[in-house]
Motif scaffolding. Sequence first.
Motif, PDB file in Angstrom:
ATOM      1  N   ALA A 227       8.856  26.979  26.924  1.00 42.35           N
ATOM      2  CA  ALA A 227       8.603  25.951  26.353  1.00 42.35           C
ATOM      3  C   ALA A 227       9.796  25.687  25.226  1.00 42.35           C
ATOM      4  O   ALA A 227      10.472  24.763  25.016  1.00 42.35           O
ATOM      5  N   ASP A 228      10.255  26.957  24.834  1.00 43.16           N
ATOM      6  CA  ASP A 228      11.313  27.203  23.667  1.00 43.16           C
ATOM      7  C   ASP A 228      12.786  27.230  24.220  1.00 43.16           C
ATOM      8  O   ASP A 228      13.759  27.318  23.527  1.00 43.16           O
ATOM      9  N   TYR A 229      12.728  27.272  25.803  1.00 41.55           N
ATOM     10  CA  TYR A 229      13.817  27.419  26.317  1.00 41.55           C
ATOM     11  C   TYR A 229      14.211  26.288  27.266  1.00 41.55           C
ATOM     12  O   TYR A 229      15.732  26.014  27.355  1.00 41.55           O
ATOM     13  N   GLY A 230      13.288  25.353  27.401  1.00 44.55           N
ATOM     14  CA  GLY A 230      13.498  24.157  28.020  1.00 44.55           C
ATOM     15  C   GLY A 230      13.197  22.866  27.377  1.00 44.55           C
ATOM     16  O   GLY A 230      12.807  22.727  26.153  1.00 44.55           O
ATOM     17  N   TYR A 231      13.344  21.846  27.980  1.00 44.29           N
ATOM     18  CA  TYR A 231      13.149  20.308  27.302  1.00 44.29           C
ATOM     19  C   TYR A 231      12.246  19.604  27.864  1.00 44.29           C
ATOM     20  O   TYR A 231      12.136  19.589  29.153  1.00 44.29           O
ATOM     21  N   GLY A 232      11.536  18.937  27.179  1.00 44.82           N
ATOM     22  CA  GLY A 232      10.645  17.956  27.547  1.00 44.82           C
ATOM     23  C   GLY A 232      10.190  16.843  26.503  1.00 44.82           C
ATOM     24  O   GLY A 232      11.106  16.627  25.461  1.00 44.82           O
ATOM     25  N   PRO A 233       9.434  15.970  26.681  1.00 41.13           N
ATOM     26  CA  PRO A 233       9.067  14.890  25.625  1.00 41.13           C
ATOM     27  C   PRO A 233       8.960  15.418  24.063  1.00 41.13           C
ATOM     28  O   PRO A 233       9.394  14.766  23.133  1.00 41.13           O
ATOM     29  N   GLY A 234       8.312  16.655  24.246  1.00 42.74           N
ATOM     30  CA  GLY A 234       8.181  17.149  22.734  1.00 42.74           C
ATOM     31  C   GLY A 234       9.406  17.456  22.018  1.00 42.74           C
ATOM     32  O   GLY A 234       9.362  17.599  20.832  1.00 42.74           O
TER      33      GLY A 234
END
Length: 342
Positions: A227-234
């Motif tokens: 989660a801290d290396y990728g991207y999403g809605p958050g």
Amino acid sequence: MSDLSARLNMPYLQPAQAQKHVTHNTALTRLDYLVQLVLQDTQAETPPDTPQIGATYGLGTAPTGEWAGQGGMIAAYEAGAWMFITPDLGWRAWDLAQDGLVLWDGSGWRTAEQSQRDTLGIGTLADAQTPLAVSGASSLFSHAGTSHQVKVNKAASDDTASLLFQSGFTGHAEIGLVADLGLVVKVSGDGSTWHEALKIEPNTGHISGTAVQASATDTTAGRLMRADYGYGPGNLVGAVSQSAGQPTGAVFERGSDSNGAWLRYGDGTQLVWGLRSAGSTWTFPQSFVSAPVVTVTATQASPRMVAVTGTTTTIATPRSYDSAGGEQVGEDLSCFAVGRWF
């Protein structure tokens, strides 16, 4: 020769004995109670008010009333009186209270399942290394009313408590607590070289391992994105940040203040824009790390020439001139700058 039998203490008939039928009937009575032994209870302490002939009880440690002082004995009711029999090691009985088989271990009645065995093989042979061995198409562990847990315990944190999956008795997958307290999923193609695919840290619940991204720049095929290396809605839109030139925050950051608006990209690109009066100083709403490229456009319909002077990292002074060269002080100008925030 003893007057009683060695195991059930049944009286023997003696030579020239009178009333032989009494001795014989006493032996038959003991046999009637002890063969196919059935106990009303195995921890009985209080005699029933109206005992039934033939009823047999396993007494607890401190019985009362007519049973006082007979702890651990078998109490059998016969012909208006209680007969007390001492159980012997290994005697078996059916316990009506528990609806199960019990046995006497020398100090108390216990269920047959509680009796300790060194090994148990079901469909196969067990040994000292594998004291419980099961061979079959499947094994079922079901609840006894509601929930059910299968527990695998280890002595110390650096020991192992796991499930090992084999093919041809060669290990290829292992799940459990291996050498510490983190939950591990390991796999092996040959049973010798192992890959720690996933590990869940016990104190944080965070996941690591060869199946997870090792860094923000790790794009190895088949790995799970952190989660801290990728991207999403958050985290697609938010505060951008970087460490050693690598993005560590959101992809886009947008905002505005009295000086104008800005858009920052995670790669370091920055755009700022706003309206300013000709001749006045424009302070960028966000600073640049070096002088940006600035574009100023007059908003009036008549032809205008716009000049930008005194450009620095953070300040530009736009001026507007009409076609005759006259400066237009106070005229609205649309200002735009592009550069980098790191």
